[in-house]
Design a protein around this motif. Sequence first.
Motif, short mmCIF file in Angstrom:
data_model
loop_
_atom_site.label_atom_id
_atom_site.label_comp_id
_atom_site.label_asym_id
_atom_site.label_seq_id
_atom_site.Cartn_x
_atom_site.Cartn_y
_atom_site.Cartn_z
N ILE A 118 -49.58 127.86 70.28
CA ILE A 118 -49.42 126.53 69.67
C ILE A 118 -47.98 126.05 69.82
CG2 ILE A 118 -49.55 125.23 67.50
CD1 ILE A 118 -51.68 127.21 66.56
N PHE A 119 -47.06 126.99 69.65
CA PHE A 119 -45.64 126.63 69.78
C PHE A 119 -45.32 126.16 71.20
CE2 PHE A 119 -41.19 127.99 70.64
CZ PHE A 119 -40.57 127.09 69.80
N ILE A 120 -45.78 126.96 72.17
CA ILE A 120 -45.41 126.66 73.55
C ILE A 120 -46.14 125.44 74.09
CG2 ILE A 120 -45.54 127.55 75.93
CD1 ILE A 120 -45.00 130.35 74.64
N SER A 121 -47.46 125.32 73.79
CA SER A 121 -48.16 124.19 74.43
C SER A 121 -48.19 122.93 73.60
CB SER A 121 -49.59 124.56 74.83
OG SER A 121 -49.92 125.85 74.49
N ILE A 122 -47.96 123.02 72.29
CA ILE A 122 -48.00 121.78 71.51
C ILE A 122 -46.61 121.36 71.04
CG2 ILE A 122 -48.93 120.62 69.47
CD1 ILE A 122 -51.35 122.43 69.66
N PHE A 123 -45.88 122.29 70.43
CA PHE A 123 -44.62 121.90 69.80
C PHE A 123 -43.46 121.72 70.78
CE2 PHE A 123 -47.04 122.73 66.14
CZ PHE A 123 -46.49 121.94 65.15
N LEU A 124 -43.33 122.68 71.69
CA LEU A 124 -42.21 122.56 72.63
C LEU A 124 -42.23 121.26 73.43
CD1 LEU A 124 -41.12 125.95 74.23
CD2 LEU A 124 -39.96 124.50 72.57
N PRO A 125 -43.40 120.86 73.96
CA PRO A 125 -43.41 119.59 74.72
C PRO A 125 -43.03 118.38 73.88
CG PRO A 125 -45.39 120.87 75.17
CD PRO A 125 -44.69 121.56 74.05
N LEU A 126 -43.23 118.48 72.55
CA LEU A 126 -42.88 117.36 71.68
C LEU A 126 -41.40 117.35 71.33
CD1 LEU A 126 -45.74 117.51 68.99
CD2 LEU A 126 -45.39 115.71 70.69
N SER A 127 -40.71 118.44 71.68
CA SER A 127 -39.39 118.68 71.06
C SER A 127 -38.20 118.20 71.87
CB SER A 127 -39.20 120.17 70.80
OG SER A 127 -40.31 120.70 70.15
N LEU A 128 -38.42 117.59 73.01
CA LEU A 128 -37.29 117.28 73.88
C LEU A 128 -36.12 116.60 73.15
CD1 LEU A 128 -36.30 117.74 76.72
CD2 LEU A 128 -37.01 115.41 77.25
N PRO A 129 -36.39 115.53 72.36
CA PRO A 129 -35.23 114.87 71.72
C PRO A 129 -34.43 115.81 70.83
CG PRO A 129 -37.25 113.61 71.39
CD PRO A 129 -37.65 114.89 72.04
N ILE A 130 -35.11 116.63 70.04
CA ILE A 130 -34.37 117.49 69.11
C ILE A 130 -33.71 118.64 69.86
CG2 ILE A 130 -36.21 119.10 68.37
CD1 ILE A 130 -33.60 117.38 66.13
N ILE A 131 -34.30 119.05 70.97
CA ILE A 131 -33.64 120.08 71.78
C ILE A 131 -32.32 119.53 72.31
CG2 ILE A 131 -33.76 121.43 73.92
CD1 ILE A 131 -36.75 121.74 73.43
N VAL A 132 -32.35 118.29 72.80
CA VAL A 132 -31.13 117.68 73.32
C VAL A 132 -30.07 117.59 72.21
CG1 VAL A 132 -30.12 115.62 74.34
CG2 VAL A 132 -32.37 116.39 75.08
N VAL A 133 -30.48 117.12 71.04
CA VAL A 133 -29.53 117.00 69.92
C VAL A 133 -28.93 118.36 69.58
CG1 VAL A 133 -29.34 116.55 67.44
CG2 VAL A 133 -30.57 114.95 68.90
N THR A 134 -29.79 119.37 69.49
CA THR A 134 -29.33 120.70 69.09
C THR A 134 -28.40 121.30 70.14
OG1 THR A 134 -31.46 121.00 68.04
CG2 THR A 134 -30.09 122.94 68.22
N VAL A 135 -28.79 121.17 71.42
CA VAL A 135 -27.97 121.74 72.48
C VAL A 135 -26.59 121.08 72.49
CG1 VAL A 135 -27.70 121.84 74.99
CG2 VAL A 135 -29.84 122.55 73.95
N ILE A 136 -26.55 119.77 72.34
CA ILE A 136 -25.27 119.07 72.34
C ILE A 136 -24.42 119.49 71.15
CG2 ILE A 136 -24.21 116.80 72.00
CD1 ILE A 136 -26.32 115.65 73.81
N TRP A 137 -25.05 119.55 69.99
CA TRP A 137 -24.33 119.95 68.78
C TRP A 137 -23.74 121.35 68.95
CZ3 TRP A 137 -22.70 118.37 64.01
CH2 TRP A 137 -22.41 119.37 63.08
N GLN A 138 -24.59 122.29 69.35
CA GLN A 138 -24.14 123.67 69.49
C GLN A 138 -23.06 123.80 70.56
OE1 GLN A 138 -24.76 125.20 66.73
NE2 GLN A 138 -25.40 127.07 67.73
N PHE A 139 -23.28 123.11 71.68
CA PHE A 139 -22.30 123.19 72.75
C PHE A 139 -20.93 122.69 72.28
CE2 PHE A 139 -20.03 121.35 76.37
CZ PHE A 139 -19.87 122.49 77.12
N THR A 140 -20.93 121.53 71.59
CA THR A 140 -19.68 120.98 71.11
C THR A 140 -19.00 121.92 70.13
OG1 THR A 140 -20.79 118.86 71.24
CG2 THR A 140 -18.64 118.86 70.22
#
Lengths: 290, 296
Positions: B201-223
């Motif tokens: 469920i995580f891989i096929s439903i949630f991950l595909p929905l998560s792109l915006p929050i992944i981008v936010v998180t990656v940018i936050w963490q990277f900074t």
Amino acid sequence: MSEWLEKQLPKLVLAPSFVAILIFVYGFIGWTAWVSFTKSKLLPRYDIVGLIQYDRLFVSPRWDVAFSNLFIFGFLFIVISMLLGLLLAILLDQKIRTEGIIRTIYLYPMALSLIVTGTAWKWILNPGLGLEAMIRSWGWESFSFNWLVDPNMAIYTVVIAGIWQASGFVMALFLAGLRSVDDEIIKAAQVDGIPKWRIYLSIILPSMAAIFLSAFIVLAHLSIKSFDLVIALTGGGPGYATDLPATYMYTMAFSRGDIGQAASSAMIMMAVVFAIVVPYLYSELRAKND
Amino acid sequence: MTKLNSKYADSGYIQKLILRSLLFLLLGIFAVYYLMPLFIMVTTSLKSLEEIRTGSLIDLPREVTFTAWKTAWSGACTGIQCEGLRPFFWNSVLLAVPAVFISTLIGALNGYVIAQWRFKGANLIFSLMLFGCFIPFQVVLLPMARVLGIINLAGSISGLVFVHVIYGIGFTTLFFRNYYVSIPVELVKAAKIDGANFFRIFISIFLPLSLPIIVVTVIWQFTQIWNDFLFGVSFSEAGTQPVTVALNNIVNSTTGVKEYNVDMAAAIIAALPTLLVYVVAGKYFIRGLTAGSVKG
């Protein structure tokens, strides 16, 4: 068996993080608290002797400077950043076509490391070749701006650089807040002929109380943690005139080899954060669960 | 009557024009205020030392030279070592990439569990994690230095990755939890009935929905990780220092003449990655900042 596993899987996935937080946040806080009650010097000792480290801390002139600096810096940094951020947000809220570009310009310092910010301002504020020399070369020969090397004024250079870094961020917070105010009320007030400044003062700003609180929490938190900026800008000097609790703790821990002092000063920092953040988090979490 | 009206409208128009010009003047002054340090950094880095000594702070370089950049990148002294920022820049890359990846992945899984597989105590765990975001890190420095020594990661880049992952989990979990909490739980229920399991469920439903929050998180963490100084200076040694620590060492290095142009070039180099992220993905950067401060 596999059914049991499947059922417990969510807990098992969360468990490592939970254990890690328990050990590395709460366990470590406990360790530091414990050591702050011992006679630890270069190496930690674990026999509790009472408040001796705190006694030493409170009579230390250096800690006295660091702790009062926290309040001077914190107060000016928070108040001016909030006022400036609010002003910028209101100015930007006047339907400006180039808002996107201007916002980008105001906010970019937040992307920089405080070490970079400190390095830049150290150069700008240095009396020999920086701002002072520039204004003198314009003909104002007696102009003097040597705060960076003046023990009484150096802490204000930290304030200047801190505000430059964080005020754009406060603007972004306030701008989001201004945008979330109900348009209908504002329009109704405009129809009634209420002047714009009164609309801001009596309608819009009071409805943004939550944003003010958030901005305050973030800025207070930033000022307590401020370490990099002081290190890069003044190195804590001249002497220890710009020490903050964060730099005091670091000096005790890593250059003086005084673990007891490091631990007790860290606990005081923790207590200050606690006093500010816990009521906020508590009210936030409660509001959400209601 | 009509004449009076148009006159009235005219003065209103002029008043509005004056106010608008004043507004733009103010906005312009503040833009200069925020841009000035960056401008001074860039121009100073392009000047020769001779020109810095004789000229004024805001003068444009008479003669553009890139020697300071070259020195900052590969020749400036960070203590006894004189290899410039280059090795430390790569240290920061080697440190930030795995730390961002691991902490984001853990945060996504945690957020998924807390928001969608609620169980008794999950909210308490979340509160405990949230509070962990706020502690002044000074309070964990001493025990962490000892633990890193015990598990043989002291002074290593892996040790710094470990530290950044541990203290990043709180924020990454917060980001994903707040994002997933708005997805109806019926989705998971329906998928379970169809026989999908937890990870499926995580891989096929949630991950595909998560792109915006992944981008936010990656940018936050990277900074956060790129700009970190406290952990870097506390837990690294001569060869493993991140770029912020090396920059500070270059600026405060006491050997030889003070090379302001090299300092400025080094500062810009250290700032470039996060500035680039900000310019390219500013929208997500701001979203992370505000999400990280306005809880919920």
